[in-house]
Design a protein around this motif. Structure first.
Motif, PDB file in Angstrom:
ATOM      1  N   VAL A 149      -6.542  -7.888 -21.603  1.00  9.98           N
ATOM      2  CA  VAL A 149      -5.046  -8.847 -20.037  1.00  9.98           C
ATOM      3  C   VAL A 149      -4.452  -7.659 -19.001  1.00  9.98           C
ATOM      4  O   VAL A 149      -3.629  -6.641 -19.313  1.00  9.98           O
ATOM      5  CB  VAL A 149      -4.500  -9.790 -20.905  1.00  9.98           C
ATOM      6  N   PRO A 150      -4.391  -8.074 -17.990  1.00  8.10           N
ATOM      7  CA  PRO A 150      -3.983  -6.603 -17.162  1.00  8.10           C
ATOM      8  C   PRO A 150      -2.143  -7.036 -16.700  1.00  8.10           C
ATOM      9  O   PRO A 150      -1.393  -8.072 -17.264  1.00  8.10           O
ATOM     10  CB  PRO A 150      -4.247  -7.132 -14.952  1.00  8.10           C
ATOM     11  N   LEU A 151      -1.145  -5.836 -16.604  1.00  3.36           N
ATOM     12  CA  LEU A 151      -0.368  -5.644 -17.451  1.00  3.36           C
ATOM     13  C   LEU A 151       0.544  -5.888 -16.098  1.00  3.36           C
ATOM     14  O   LEU A 151       0.262  -4.747 -15.378  1.00  3.36           O
ATOM     15  CB  LEU A 151       0.463  -4.904 -18.481  1.00  3.36           C
ATOM     16  N   PHE A 152       1.971  -6.381 -15.415  1.00  5.34           N
ATOM     17  CA  PHE A 152       2.331  -5.545 -14.121  1.00  5.34           C
ATOM     18  C   PHE A 152       3.880  -5.839 -14.951  1.00  5.34           C
ATOM     19  O   PHE A 152       4.412  -5.804 -15.484  1.00  5.34           O
ATOM     20  CB  PHE A 152       2.110  -7.525 -13.235  1.00  5.34           C
ATOM     21  N   ASP A 153       4.393  -4.933 -13.189  1.00 10.41           N
ATOM     22  CA  ASP A 153       5.728  -4.319 -13.895  1.00 10.41           C
ATOM     23  C   ASP A 153       6.454  -6.560 -12.890  1.00 10.41           C
ATOM     24  O   ASP A 153       5.820  -6.365 -12.573  1.00 10.41           O
ATOM     25  CB  ASP A 153       6.422  -3.745 -12.912  1.00 10.41           C
ATOM     26  N   HIS A 154       8.157  -5.953 -12.588  1.00 12.17           N
ATOM     27  CA  HIS A 154       9.138  -6.661 -12.111  1.00 12.17           C
ATOM     28  C   HIS A 154       8.746  -7.637 -10.596  1.00 12.17           C
ATOM     29  O   HIS A 154       8.467  -8.077 -10.071  1.00 12.17           O
ATOM     30  CB  HIS A 154       9.727  -7.334 -12.535  1.00 12.17           C
ATOM     31  N   SER A 155       8.295  -6.210 -10.368  1.00  7.27           N
ATOM     32  CA  SER A 155       7.157  -6.167  -8.156  1.00  7.27           C
ATOM     33  C   SER A 155       6.519  -7.177  -7.763  1.00  7.27           C
ATOM     34  O   SER A 155       5.837  -6.717  -6.973  1.00  7.27           O
ATOM     35  CB  SER A 155       7.881  -5.178  -7.662  1.00  7.27           C
TER      36      SER A 155
ATOM     37  N   ASN B 171       7.110  -9.396 -19.057  1.00  7.95           N
ATOM     38  CA  ASN B 171       5.470  -8.566 -18.549  1.00  7.95           C
ATOM     39  C   ASN B 171       6.131  -6.976 -19.697  1.00  7.95           C
ATOM     40  O   ASN B 171       6.954  -6.560 -19.207  1.00  7.95           O
ATOM     41  CB  ASN B 171       4.925  -8.085 -18.018  1.00  7.95           C
ATOM     42  N   ILE B 172       5.197  -6.723 -20.778  1.00 12.40           N
ATOM     43  CA  ILE B 172       5.907  -5.089 -21.431  1.00 12.40           C
ATOM     44  C   ILE B 172       4.588  -4.278 -21.365  1.00 12.40           C
ATOM     45  O   ILE B 172       3.699  -4.384 -22.062  1.00 12.40           O
ATOM     46  CB  ILE B 172       5.431  -6.021 -22.573  1.00 12.40           C
ATOM     47  N   PRO B 173       4.624  -3.367 -20.707  1.00  9.52           N
ATOM     48  CA  PRO B 173       3.563  -2.250 -20.321  1.00  9.52           C
ATOM     49  C   PRO B 173       4.218  -1.134 -21.642  1.00  9.52           C
ATOM     50  O   PRO B 173       5.297  -1.196 -22.209  1.00  9.52           O
ATOM     51  CB  PRO B 173       4.902  -1.307 -18.743  1.00  9.52           C
TER      52      PRO B 173
ATOM     53  N   LEU C 255       7.450   1.962 -26.839  1.00  8.63           N
ATOM     54  CA  LEU C 255       7.706   0.150 -26.144  1.00  8.63           C
ATOM     55  C   LEU C 255       8.730   0.371 -24.855  1.00  8.63           C
ATOM     56  O   LEU C 255       9.495   0.498 -25.090  1.00  8.63           O
ATOM     57  CB  LEU C 255       7.278  -0.824 -26.846  1.00  8.63           C
ATOM     58  N   VAL C 256       8.270  -0.343 -23.808  1.00  8.47           N
ATOM     59  CA  VAL C 256       9.328  -0.370 -22.862  1.00  8.47           C
ATOM     60  C   VAL C 256       9.933  -2.204 -22.525  1.00  8.47           C
ATOM     61  O   VAL C 256       8.975  -2.670 -22.242  1.00  8.47           O
ATOM     62  CB  VAL C 256       8.629  -0.049 -21.456  1.00  8.47           C
ATOM     63  N   ALA C 257      10.451  -2.297 -22.899  1.00  9.03           N
ATOM     64  CA  ALA C 257      11.396  -3.869 -23.474  1.00  9.03           C
ATOM     65  C   ALA C 257      12.268  -4.413 -21.974  1.00  9.03           C
ATOM     66  O   ALA C 257      12.515  -2.703 -21.331  1.00  9.03           O
ATOM     67  CB  ALA C 257      11.735  -4.167 -24.554  1.00  9.03           C
ATOM     68  N   HIS C 258      11.979  -5.288 -22.365  1.00 12.49           N
ATOM     69  CA  HIS C 258      13.278  -5.784 -20.447  1.00 12.49           C
ATOM     70  C   HIS C 258      14.855  -5.729 -21.187  1.00 12.49           C
ATOM     71  O   HIS C 258      14.835  -5.762 -22.575  1.00 12.49           O
ATOM     72  CB  HIS C 258      12.837  -7.561 -20.357  1.00 12.49           C
TER      73      HIS C 258
END
Length: 510
Positions: free
Chosen positions: A120-126, A2-4, A11-14
């Motif tokens: 499309v919704p975006l979610f963080d790792h949690s 997921n990329i917010p 952009l905040v990447a993994h």
């Protein structure tokens, strides 16, 4: 992964991704031809690409605009859609992607566009909702095409004309209600059948010619022919044929529009029959006029001869002589009318004879004026001419007849003015004579018809005057001399009748 998307330029990447953060928007966002934008979990727009700005017709304010950058939003049926009902708002509220829900948007300039959003919704790792990304597909052109196709389909289906499509081999691929009504076959009966079912055997060659023209990318418009109905009846049609192309522009068939022209053909036949009947009646009428005029000529001549004998009698008193003189005047008018009627008959049958000789036109003109002046002393007839003698080559009697007719008309239709002006002039090519009266004039609507056979000028009291023969004969005479005759008039200011005759080689001016 997921990329917010936190802004248009960040952009905040993994952590495991190796693409530099400052290059993501340029490589994967702004260069895309599809409109894309993102919102945070509260619904504020956080980023967008150039395609989104082009679609919206405006540039939204980051952190201020909610849910989307559209100026106005509507449901597909045109009802206004509240902002919190838009697809992006519902995705953020429900945390689920929405697919296939079309909307209408309005740009600031009022332009409406059909848009297919895919939020499309975006979610963080949690698993916490951090925002959403929305892809907007502009389907305006597609919808317009669908509407156009639907409209054309409705027109074709309900057209009164027969509209049929076929392959280049002649196999029928479509058949509308108009075709069913015209030819009697249903769609089920005709689909897949060969078009030759409708063509008479003696007209089969037409189909080959039509297909050759279609293959050559040529259309056929309003081709009148015959086709056969299911009942075996022949029906006249007007046929229009156009090529049909596939998506690559290749000609794959033909579209035919057939219109039933049975009524038109029947009307043409009826009109032709009516015209022939009228011509026959006119011929009989002209024949009757000629015969009656000829039969009247002899007794009228005899009456005039008897009146002359009575007028010479020494036994008559002065008052009786005046009455006989008036009677002879009326007989003279009747004789002139009979002569005119005979001339009309001769014109219609092409038997009006002309004898061209050389004579002094000015001398004839002066003689006519002198006689007319004596017979109508109440009128002052003035001649303006610098020509003492004008030798012309024409039919003396017929030209004199034209002059007498124009002067007589000027006296008849302007009885209360007592004045008339005649002008004679000549140039290198034409002799011109004009007769001007100062009577009530002629209405413009009548000037174009006044030289027609039996046309009668309407007087101010609503009654018609004369039989409409003199000017008709005058025009025929002038035409046969390769000249022209016309009228100029302003109502209330009199009328001027003029004619021109071409000067022949024999013409001499003195």
């Amino acid at each position: 992964m997921n990329i917010p998307l936190t802004s248009r330029h960040e952009l905040v990447a993994h952590p495991n991704d190796h693409v530099p953060l400052n290059l993501w928007p340029i490589q994967m966002f702004d260069t895309l031809p599809v409109a894309i934008y993102t919102c945070d979990h509260q619904g504020y727009v956080t980023s967008y690409n150039k395609a989104a700005v082009d679609l919206w017709g405006r540039e939204p304010e980051l952190g201020k605009d909610l849910w989307c950058g559209s100026w106005k939003i509507f449901w597909p049926d045109g009802r206004p859609m509240s902002l919190d009902e838009c697809p992006m708002a519902r995705t953020l509220k429900e945390g689920v992607a929405l697919v296939g829900e079309e909307i209408l948007i309005s740009c600031p300039d009022g332009l409406l566009k059909n848009v297919l959003p895919s939020p499309v919704p975006l979610f963080d790792h949690s698993g916490r909702l951090t925002g959403a990304i929305n892809t907007l597909m502009d389907v305006t052109a597609q919808r317009l095409g669908e509407k156009k196709q639907a409209m054309l389909a409705a027109i074709i289906e309900h057209s009164e004309d027969a509209i049929v499509s076929k392959t280049l081999n002649g196999d029928i691929t479509s058949w509308n209600q108009g075709a069913e009504k015209l030819f009697g076959y249903t769609e089920q009966e005709m689909l897949g059948k060969h078009i030759s079912i409708l063509i008479p055997k003696d007209r089969m060659a037409e189909e080959d010619l039509i297909i050759e023209r279609v293959k050559s990318d040529k259309s056929i418009a309003h081709f009148e022919t015959i086709r056969i109905t299911k009942d075996g009846l022949e029906v006249p049609i007007s046929l229009t044929v156009s090529p049909i192309r596939d998506g690559k522009g290749r000609i794959i068939g033909a579209s035919k529009i057939a219109r039933d022209i049975s009524v038109q053909k029947l009307s043409e036949a009826q009109l032709q029959k009516l015209y022939e009947d009228i011509q026959a009646l006119n011929s009989k009428k002209d024949e009757f006029i000629g015969m009656a005029s000829h039969e009247l000529k002899t007794p009228v001549t005899s009456i005039d001869a008897f009146l002359q004998l009575v007028q010479r009698s020494q036994l008559l008193e002065q008052r009786d002589k005046e009455l006989v003189s008036k009677a002879r005047t009326q007989v003279g008018r009747l004789t002139s009318l009979i002569a005119d009627l005979l001339d009309v008959t001769k014109i219609q049958t092409g038997k009006m004879a002309y004898t061209f000789t050389g004579f002094d036109f000015t001398g004839v003109l002066k003689e006519v004026i002198e006689v007319m002046q004596q017979n109508h002393p109440s009128h002052q007839i003035s001649l303006y001419s610098d020509i003492d003698m004008l030798h012309v080559f024409a039919d003396k009697q017929r030209i004199e007849q034209v002059v007498i007719n124009l002067i007589s008309n000027a006296i008849r239709y302007a009885p209360n003015t007592h004045e008339m002006v005649i002008r004679q002039s000549v140039n290198d090519q034409y002799l011109k004579l004009s007769v001007q009266d100062f009577g009530p004039g002629i209405d413009p609507s009548e000037q174009a018809e006044i030289f027609s056979r039996f046309y009668q000028v309407k007087r101010s009291n609503g009654n018609a005057s004369g039989l409409g023969i003199g000017l008709y004969i005058s025009r025929e005479i002038v035409d046969r001399h390769q000249g022209r005759i016309w009228v100029e008039s302003t109502p209330g200011e009199g009328a001027t009748f003029s004619f021109e005759l071409p000067l022949m080689r024999e013409t001499k001016i003195i």
